[in-house]
Design a protein around this motif. Structure first.
Motif, mmCIF file in Angstrom:
data_model
loop_
_atom_site.group_PDB
_atom_site.id
_atom_site.type_symbol
_atom_site.label_atom_id
_atom_site.label_comp_id
_atom_site.label_asym_id
_atom_site.label_seq_id
_atom_site.Cartn_x
_atom_site.Cartn_y
_atom_site.Cartn_z
ATOM 1 N N LEU A 199 -17.388 113.129 -19.910
ATOM 2 C CA LEU A 199 -17.403 112.313 -18.701
ATOM 3 C C LEU A 199 -18.791 112.308 -18.070
ATOM 4 C CD1 LEU A 199 -13.999 113.307 -17.045
ATOM 5 C CD2 LEU A 199 -14.464 111.560 -18.780
ATOM 6 N N GLY A 200 -18.951 111.408 -17.094
ATOM 7 C CA GLY A 200 -20.239 111.252 -16.447
ATOM 8 C C GLY A 200 -20.267 111.786 -15.031
ATOM 9 N N ALA A 201 -21.198 111.254 -14.253
ATOM 10 C CA ALA A 201 -21.509 111.804 -12.936
ATOM 11 C C ALA A 201 -20.808 111.104 -11.787
ATOM 12 C CB ALA A 201 -23.017 111.737 -12.714
ATOM 13 N N PHE A 202 -20.324 109.873 -11.968
ATOM 14 C CA PHE A 202 -19.755 109.150 -10.832
ATOM 15 C C PHE A 202 -18.472 109.788 -10.281
ATOM 16 C CE2 PHE A 202 -22.822 105.931 -12.042
ATOM 17 C CZ PHE A 202 -23.221 105.441 -10.802
ATOM 18 N N PRO A 203 -17.610 110.379 -11.104
ATOM 19 C CA PRO A 203 -16.474 111.108 -10.518
ATOM 20 C C PRO A 203 -16.928 112.286 -9.651
ATOM 21 C CG PRO A 203 -16.071 110.656 -12.835
ATOM 22 C CD PRO A 203 -17.498 110.293 -12.571
ATOM 23 N N ILE A 204 -18.007 112.955 -10.054
ATOM 24 C CA ILE A 204 -18.542 114.065 -9.254
ATOM 25 C C ILE A 204 -19.037 113.547 -7.910
ATOM 26 C CG2 ILE A 204 -20.401 115.777 -9.133
ATOM 27 C CD1 ILE A 204 -20.216 115.973 -12.215
ATOM 28 N N ALA A 205 -19.778 112.428 -7.936
ATOM 29 C CA ALA A 205 -20.276 111.843 -6.688
ATOM 30 C C ALA A 205 -19.126 111.449 -5.768
ATOM 31 C CB ALA A 205 -21.151 110.631 -7.004
ATOM 32 N N ARG A 206 -18.041 110.930 -6.355
ATOM 33 C CA ARG A 206 -16.885 110.531 -5.536
ATOM 34 C C ARG A 206 -16.261 111.758 -4.866
ATOM 35 N NH1 ARG A 206 -12.822 106.568 -5.228
ATOM 36 N NH2 ARG A 206 -11.586 107.150 -3.390
ATOM 37 N N GLU A 207 -16.163 112.875 -5.574
ATOM 38 C CA GLU A 207 -15.593 114.089 -4.965
ATOM 39 C C GLU A 207 -16.472 114.587 -3.824
ATOM 40 O OE1 GLU A 207 -12.787 116.271 -8.130
ATOM 41 O OE2 GLU A 207 -14.880 116.845 -8.248
ATOM 42 N N LEU A 208 -17.788 114.513 -4.014
ATOM 43 C CA LEU A 208 -18.678 114.922 -2.928
ATOM 44 C C LEU A 208 -18.511 114.006 -1.720
ATOM 45 C CD1 LEU A 208 -21.865 115.658 -5.073
ATOM 46 C CD2 LEU A 208 -20.437 117.360 -3.908
ATOM 47 N N ALA A 209 -18.317 112.720 -1.961
ATOM 48 C CA ALA A 209 -18.096 111.778 -0.869
ATOM 49 C C ALA A 209 -16.796 112.052 -0.132
ATOM 50 C CB ALA A 209 -18.094 110.346 -1.408
ATOM 51 N N GLU A 210 -15.834 112.657 -0.835
ATOM 52 C CA GLU A 210 -14.548 113.010 -0.215
ATOM 53 C C GLU A 210 -14.627 114.324 0.555
ATOM 54 O OE1 GLU A 210 -11.645 111.381 -0.075
ATOM 55 O OE2 GLU A 210 -12.454 109.636 -1.131
ATOM 56 N N ILE A 223 -9.180 108.839 -15.204
ATOM 57 C CA ILE A 223 -9.729 110.081 -14.653
ATOM 58 C C ILE A 223 -9.037 110.345 -13.322
ATOM 59 C CG2 ILE A 223 -11.841 111.208 -13.819
ATOM 60 C CD1 ILE A 223 -13.388 109.229 -15.634
ATOM 61 N N GLU A 224 -8.725 111.609 -13.058
ATOM 62 C CA GLU A 224 -8.081 111.959 -11.780
ATOM 63 C C GLU A 224 -8.926 112.971 -11.030
ATOM 64 O OE1 GLU A 224 -3.663 112.269 -10.883
ATOM 65 O OE2 GLU A 224 -4.240 114.389 -10.941
ATOM 66 N N ILE A 225 -9.046 112.740 -9.752
ATOM 67 C CA ILE A 225 -9.770 113.622 -8.844
ATOM 68 C C ILE A 225 -8.763 114.282 -7.915
ATOM 69 C CG2 ILE A 225 -11.414 113.658 -6.922
ATOM 70 C CD1 ILE A 225 -12.798 111.258 -8.281
ATOM 71 N N ASP A 226 -8.891 115.593 -7.752
ATOM 72 C CA ASP A 226 -7.997 116.347 -6.878
ATOM 73 C C ASP A 226 -8.854 117.135 -5.891
ATOM 74 O OD1 ASP A 226 -6.317 118.124 -5.625
ATOM 75 O OD2 ASP A 226 -5.334 118.837 -7.442
ATOM 76 N N VAL A 227 -8.856 116.694 -4.623
ATOM 77 C CA VAL A 227 -9.603 117.390 -3.581
ATOM 78 C C VAL A 227 -8.604 118.134 -2.708
ATOM 79 C CG1 VAL A 227 -11.308 117.182 -1.742
ATOM 80 C CG2 VAL A 227 -11.309 115.540 -3.625
ATOM 81 N N ASP A 228 -8.399 119.407 -3.054
ATOM 82 C CA ASP A 228 -7.444 120.248 -2.316
ATOM 83 C C ASP A 228 -6.103 119.557 -2.118
ATOM 84 O OD1 ASP A 228 -8.943 122.536 -2.147
ATOM 85 O OD2 ASP A 228 -9.755 122.107 -0.161
ATOM 86 N N GLY A 229 -5.573 118.979 -3.195
ATOM 87 C CA GLY A 229 -4.259 118.359 -3.168
ATOM 88 C C GLY A 229 -4.259 116.872 -2.961
ATOM 89 N N LYS A 230 -5.361 116.307 -2.523
ATOM 90 C CA LYS A 230 -5.475 114.856 -2.379
ATOM 91 C C LYS A 230 -5.848 114.265 -3.730
ATOM 92 C CE LYS A 230 -8.027 111.226 0.078
ATOM 93 N NZ LYS A 230 -9.137 110.936 1.031
ATOM 94 N N LYS A 231 -4.930 113.519 -4.349
ATOM 95 C CA LYS A 231 -5.120 112.986 -5.697
ATOM 96 C C LYS A 231 -5.670 111.558 -5.621
ATOM 97 C CE LYS A 231 -3.197 116.654 -7.578
ATOM 98 N NZ LYS A 231 -1.934 116.604 -8.323
ATOM 99 N N ILE A 232 -6.719 111.320 -6.392
ATOM 100 C CA ILE A 232 -7.368 110.010 -6.425
ATOM 101 C C ILE A 232 -7.581 109.611 -7.879
ATOM 102 C CG2 ILE A 232 -9.408 108.671 -5.760
ATOM 103 C CD1 ILE A 232 -9.877 110.799 -3.556
ATOM 104 N N SER A 233 -7.145 108.400 -8.232
ATOM 105 C CA SER A 233 -7.420 107.884 -9.570
ATOM 106 C C SER A 233 -8.810 107.272 -9.593
ATOM 107 C CB SER A 233 -6.391 106.829 -9.971
ATOM 108 O OG SER A 233 -5.120 107.411 -10.101
ATOM 109 N N PHE A 234 -9.509 107.497 -10.705
ATOM 110 C CA PHE A 234 -10.882 107.004 -10.814
ATOM 111 C C PHE A 234 -11.053 106.304 -12.155
ATOM 112 C CE2 PHE A 234 -15.356 107.211 -11.883
ATOM 113 C CZ PHE A 234 -15.991 106.938 -10.680
ATOM 114 N N GLN A 235 -11.741 105.171 -12.146
ATOM 115 C CA GLN A 235 -12.017 104.444 -13.385
ATOM 116 C C GLN A 235 -13.508 104.132 -13.450
ATOM 117 O OE1 GLN A 235 -9.530 103.392 -15.888
ATOM 118 N NE2 GLN A 235 -11.495 103.339 -16.978
#
Length: 609
Positions: free
Chosen positions: A152-163, A446-458
């Motif tokens: 995977l790449g960096a944009f999911p990481i950037a999205r988690e930081l934004a969250e 791709i799925e992002i989980d920020v302390d239980g908050k689930k976000i789908s990422f494409q």
């Protein structure tokens, strides 16, 4: 925003590295700590651990050696942490991090990225049977599969930081993504900012191996000084993609044009098409300049649109391997060692036939100290101390067990001078092979989980990259003044760094002075490099496939040698299965230069061979 900078500390280059980086970098003051734990070998080890324990399969060092002792300081300083510590089980790694944070009473948000692990889709992948992206080989036996992970790449990481994430844990992402993700978040770079994404990826590439950018594995190794206290790299990144590499004050090591250039060329293939999920990087025109003591400035790279596939790595078992090392010393040490090894195989083969086990599929004997690594270019001398490394592969663990037993059993019948320091007898271990293929981006949720908050990422779709569109730089000018010549070893003119790309090895060569480059370019040809490494290449030098690339910006060239590592990684039974010492072999290559130039060289850099 144009004047904004961020300081990123490269705190880990592999799973099991020293824990000294985190407190060192926190003391120096950074905005981000990034940790790279994963390699193909690591993934297969973690997959085996997960198969035994569903709560395992991640880098426990990240929890025990990073967060447990330093989470309070991380929270107090407001430092963000990004790590691919999740391995094959990011969710469990995230839970372990959250439990520790609760235990310490801290207010830190932990985010986890999943979606790279494709093992659950094995049946569908096997049915589609994607071919190996480098060799074209057919799909392996699916029942022997250990792991499958897309990079995977960096944009999911950037999205988690934004969250609002303070700690980001990923599974398999490209090594540089942990740095690029921070840059995307801080500077607002978009998916179409190709040059910026390439530059941030280059910054990540320079930080991802920790002290390899600050004097580790450096050609001029004595310049690194106190490596027991070596400083870990800090990248100060600007919004325009340029950055400076330095290290904490009062630490050992060194940051020079040589250390940074060597790391830039480490483990790359085509420097104008370094394929990553977020961008295709071109580092050929990057300039690296010393701007102060232990301070090097790196100019921006060039980028092209992201590819439309993720590189995906499958690891699978292919029998067993085993071996050990013993030493011989005294007169005729090398010949004694060779006789010992030859007769170990005679004994073992006799027993294999008696048990109807069949022959070893591959054997390896390396007499280290007799310059066996240098092939036909070895010096003509008789060493009086050598280490004999002997190993083999077989489909059955029992056969490897026989070899290991006979290695010990011949001890009283051996030529004199046998010695060695060891504990228990070595044991058979699995042969793990790598199979790389491409997965369409649209097929990977791709799925992002920020302390239980689930976000789908494409991720974006990307486009197919055509290497034919690359405009290659002209070769260096023809060398001058070769009417009166002398020959010097490459080490007196250049630095070199080598590494592995599966079963390929790359060797980057950087001229110590731009004036040396024409002579280096003329002497180092694909044929001459093939001859020097012919004893390692499958089929020998005549079968070699060696690619040569130019990097004018850093006065460098890069070689990519195919089928040279005996399978590479855990599939190889060679002493150097990852080509880490190949640069040192090439540094002995003779280079013809004008006699007048030779008189000006530093006599401390190698001797003619």
């Amino acid at each position: 925003m144009p004047d904004k900078i961020i300081r990123i500390g490269g705190a880990s280059g592999f799973w099991g590295e020293s824990a000294m980086a985190t407190p060192q970098l926190l003391g120096a003051g950074v905005d981000y700590l990034v940790y790279d734990y994963l390699a193909e070998i690591t993934m297969s080890i973690m997959a085996r651990a997960y198969a035994k324990d569903p709560a395992a399969g991640f880098a426990g060092d990240f929890i025990g050696a990073v967060l447990k002792p330093h989470a309070k300081a991380i929270a107090a300083q407001g430092v963000k942490v990004i790590a691919n510590a999740g391995g094959v089980n990011p969710a469990s790694c995230g839970e372990a991090a959250r439990a520790l944070i609760r235990e310490q009473g801290l207010d830190l948000q932990v985010a986890v990225i999943t979606g790279d692990n494709l093992l659950a889709d094995l049946d569908a992948i096997a049915a589609a049977a994607p071919t190996e992206m480098f060799t074209g080989a057919g799909f392996p036996d699916k029942d022997k599969t250990a792991s499958i992970n897309a990079y995977l790449g960096a944009f999911p990481i950037a999205r988690e930081l934004a969250e609002g994430a303070d700690i980001v844990i990923t599974g398999r992402c490209v090594d540089s993504a942990v740095t690029l993700g921070a840059c995307i978040h801080e500077f607002g770079w978009s998916a179409s900012d190709y040059d910026l994404l390439a530059s941030g990826s280059l910054a990540g590439h320079l930080l991802e191996c920790g002290p390899q950018a600050t004097g580790g594995n450096y050609t001029d190794w004595e310049d690194a000084g106190d490596i027991a206290n070596i400083g870990y790299p800090i990248g100060t990144v600007s919004a325009d993609g340029s950055f400076t590499v330095t290290k904490p004050e009062g630490t050992g090591g060194c940051v020079t044009v040589g250390t940074v250039s060597e790391q830039m060329l480490y483990e790359i293939g085509d420097p104008q098409a370094y394929m990553l999920p977020d961008v295709v990087c071109d580092v050929s025109q990057v300039e690296i300049v010393q701007t102060g003591p232990d301070m090097v400035h790196v100019s921006p790279a060039q980028g092209y649109p992201a590819p439309d596939h993720y590189k995906t790595c499958l690891t699978y078992g292919e029998g067993c391997r085993g071996g050990t090392s013993v030493s011989f010393y005294g007169f005729d040490a090398a010949r004694k060692a060779q006789k010992f090894c030859d007769n170990v195989f005679v004994r073992a083969n006799n027993i294999l036939r008696g048990h109807n086990l069949g022959d070893f599929s591959e054997t390896s004997v390396e007499i280290i100290g007799a310059e066996s690594q240098f092939g036909d270019f070895a010096a003509d001398f008789e060493p009086r101390e050598v280490v004999a490394k002997i190993a083999a592969k077989h489909s059955e663990a029992a056969a490897i067990g026989i070899l290991l037993r006979e290695l010990t059993g011949l001890g009283l019948a051996t030529p004199p001078g046998l010695s060695g320091f060891s504990g228990a007898r070595a044991k058979p271990s699995p042969v793990v092979r790598l199979y790389s293929y491409l997965t369409p981006k649209k097929a990977l949720p791709i799925e992002i989980d920020v302390d239980g908050k689930k976000i789908s990422f494409q991720d974006g779709k990307g486009i197919a990259f055509d290497p034919a569109t690359i405009q290659r730089p002209p070769p260096p000018q023809a060398p001058e003044g070769l009417d009166v010549v002398t020959t010097v070893p490459l080490i007196r003119l250049a630095w070199a760094r080598s590494g592995d790309k599966g079963n390929k090895a790359n060797i980057g060569v950087i001229a110590r002075d731009p004036a040396y480059l024409p002579y280096i370019w003329a002497a180092l040809t694909p044929d001459s490099v093939a001859q020097r490494f012919g004893h390692f290449i499958e089929g020998g030098a005549k079968s070699a496939k060696v690619e040569k690339y130019s990097l004018p910006g850093s006065h460098a060239l890069n070689f990519l040698i195919d089928a040279v590592l005996g399978g590479g990684g855990m599939a190889s039974i060679r002493n150097d299965a990852q080509g880490k010492g190949y640069g040192q072999i090439l540094l002995a290559h003779p280079i013809a230069i004008p006699a007048a130039l030779a008189d000006q060289l530093d006599d401390n850099k190698g001797t003619v061979q």
